[in-house]
Design a protein around this motif. Structure first.
Motif, short mmCIF file in Angstrom:
data_model
loop_
_atom_site.label_atom_id
_atom_site.label_comp_id
_atom_site.label_asym_id
_atom_site.label_seq_id
_atom_site.Cartn_x
_atom_site.Cartn_y
_atom_site.Cartn_z
N PRO A 99 10.53 -41.17 -54.47
CA PRO A 99 11.32 -40.09 -54.66
C PRO A 99 10.90 -38.74 -54.06
O PRO A 99 11.83 -37.77 -53.77
N ASN A 100 9.58 -38.73 -53.77
CA ASN A 100 9.38 -37.23 -53.17
C ASN A 100 8.39 -37.22 -52.01
O ASN A 100 7.75 -36.43 -51.67
N SER A 101 8.65 -38.50 -51.42
CA SER A 101 8.16 -38.56 -49.94
C SER A 101 6.67 -38.74 -50.22
O SER A 101 6.09 -38.90 -51.17
N CYS A 102 5.92 -38.75 -48.99
CA CYS A 102 4.59 -38.94 -48.90
C CYS A 102 3.75 -37.63 -49.32
O CYS A 102 4.23 -36.77 -48.64
N LEU A 103 2.84 -37.88 -50.33
CA LEU A 103 2.20 -36.71 -50.88
C LEU A 103 1.47 -35.84 -49.29
O LEU A 103 1.66 -34.68 -49.28
N CYS A 104 0.95 -36.74 -48.51
CA CYS A 104 0.13 -36.08 -47.39
C CYS A 104 1.16 -35.39 -46.20
O CYS A 104 0.82 -34.39 -45.98
N VAL A 105 2.29 -36.01 -46.18
CA VAL A 105 3.22 -35.46 -45.28
C VAL A 105 3.89 -34.14 -45.91
O VAL A 105 3.96 -33.20 -45.51
N LYS A 106 3.98 -34.26 -47.19
CA LYS A 106 4.32 -33.05 -47.80
C LYS A 106 3.38 -32.15 -47.98
O LYS A 106 3.68 -30.97 -47.31
N ALA A 107 2.07 -32.47 -48.14
CA ALA A 107 1.13 -31.38 -48.19
C ALA A 107 0.76 -30.76 -46.70
O ALA A 107 0.66 -29.41 -46.62
N THR A 108 0.98 -31.49 -45.70
CA THR A 108 0.78 -31.09 -44.31
C THR A 108 2.02 -30.21 -43.98
O THR A 108 1.71 -29.12 -43.50
N PHE A 109 2.97 -30.41 -44.25
CA PHE A 109 4.28 -29.55 -43.88
C PHE A 109 3.96 -28.18 -44.94
O PHE A 109 4.38 -27.14 -44.16
N THR A 111 1.44 -26.80 -46.10
CA THR A 111 0.27 -25.72 -45.81
C THR A 111 0.34 -25.68 -44.35
O THR A 111 -0.69 -24.81 -43.71
N GLU A 112 1.06 -26.22 -43.55
CA GLU A 112 1.34 -26.09 -42.04
C GLU A 112 -0.03 -26.42 -41.22
O GLU A 112 -0.22 -25.86 -40.14
N GLY A 113 -0.83 -27.05 -41.90
CA GLY A 113 -2.11 -27.50 -41.23
C GLY A 113 -3.08 -26.41 -41.28
O GLY A 113 -3.84 -26.47 -40.62
N PRO A 116 -8.07 -25.97 -44.13
CA PRO A 116 -9.15 -26.75 -43.57
C PRO A 116 -9.25 -27.98 -44.50
O PRO A 116 -9.39 -29.21 -44.21
N GLU A 117 -9.41 -27.73 -45.78
CA GLU A 117 -9.90 -28.81 -46.65
C GLU A 117 -8.79 -29.70 -47.19
O GLU A 117 -9.11 -31.07 -47.10
N VAL A 118 -7.49 -29.39 -46.99
CA VAL A 118 -6.54 -30.02 -47.29
C VAL A 118 -6.31 -31.08 -46.02
O VAL A 118 -6.10 -32.28 -46.06
N GLN A 119 -6.43 -30.08 -44.78
CA GLN A 119 -6.32 -31.06 -43.56
C GLN A 119 -7.48 -32.16 -43.34
O GLN A 119 -7.13 -33.27 -42.85
N LYS A 120 -8.62 -31.74 -43.94
CA LYS A 120 -9.72 -32.69 -43.76
C LYS A 120 -9.53 -33.74 -44.51
O LYS A 120 -9.71 -34.91 -44.09
N ALA A 121 -9.04 -33.81 -45.75
CA ALA A 121 -8.66 -34.78 -46.78
C ALA A 121 -7.70 -35.85 -46.26
O ALA A 121 -7.71 -37.02 -45.99
N ILE A 122 -6.60 -35.02 -45.38
CA ILE A 122 -5.38 -35.93 -44.83
C ILE A 122 -6.07 -36.58 -43.67
O ILE A 122 -5.77 -37.80 -43.46
#
Length: 192
Positions: A99-109, A111-113, A116-122
């Motif tokens: 229902p909420n799309s992919c958490l990684c896709v959502k986080a990437t959009f 935080t707009e990349g 750095p820590e979020v992007q590293k995990a993804i």
């Protein structure tokens, strides 16, 4: 003397992940998190860290769960191509059923990349998925089920980019049949 934690960390991370997944990082307050996790704020800070650290841990919890699930699902196939086909179909079904799309896709959009820590995990997750797909393709090539002259690395990149595109398409159009048909097309293309 260290005090024992009064909660199951995996359970509270799961609850926090669901809040982030539903609301997004920016819209989630510490109150939202502590209410969902059913812990007080000092327990959160003392055991897990701040909101950002919790978000990173939630992304890792999410990605680890997806990795383990995929590995279990494809382990039971005699045919390497059947395992790959199942993986592609499962990806499509997940896209249309979450229902909420992919958490990684959502986080990437969200935080707009730029985190750095979020992007590293993804990126670590994406690298793992890429290698996982590549191994399935190579196994199918060795079994003569996919043309041996095709570059397994490129096929893995191709499939990974398809999955991202399917998420975007489903977010915009909410047409699950369209995603499932695209999955079928990608499988037929690999058989050629």
């Amino acid at each position: 003397m260290a005090r024992n934690l009064e909660f199951n960390e995996d359970e509270v991370i799961q609850k926090a992940m669901e809040v982030f997944w539903r609301k997004g990082y920016a819209a989630t307050s510490m109150r939202d998190l502590t209410d969902a996790m059913q812990i007080n704020i000092s327990s959160l800070y003392n055991s897990i860290g701040d909101k950002h650290e919790l978000f990173i841990r939630c992304i890792r919890h999410y990605t680890n769960g997806r990795i383990q699930s995929a590995q279990k699902r494809v382990a039971n196939f005699d045919s390497p191509f059947a395992a790959l086909e199942s993986f592609i179909n499962d990806a499509a079904k997940t896209i249309v059923s979450e229902p909420n799309s992919c958490l990684c896709v959502k986080a990437t959009f969200e935080t707009e990349g730029c985190d750095p820590e979020v992007q590293k995990a993804i990126n670590e997750y994406n690298d793992h998925v890429h290698q996982f797909i590549k191994r399935m393709v190579e196994n199918a090539q060795e079994a003569g089920e996919i043309a041996a002259h095709e570059d397994a690395d490129i096929i893995a990149d191709y499939l990974d980019s398809l999955f991202t595109g399917w998420y975007n398409s489903f977010i915009m159009h909410k047409d699950g049949q369209r995603i499932l048909k695209m999955a079928g097309l990608s499988i037929r293309q690999l058989k050629q």
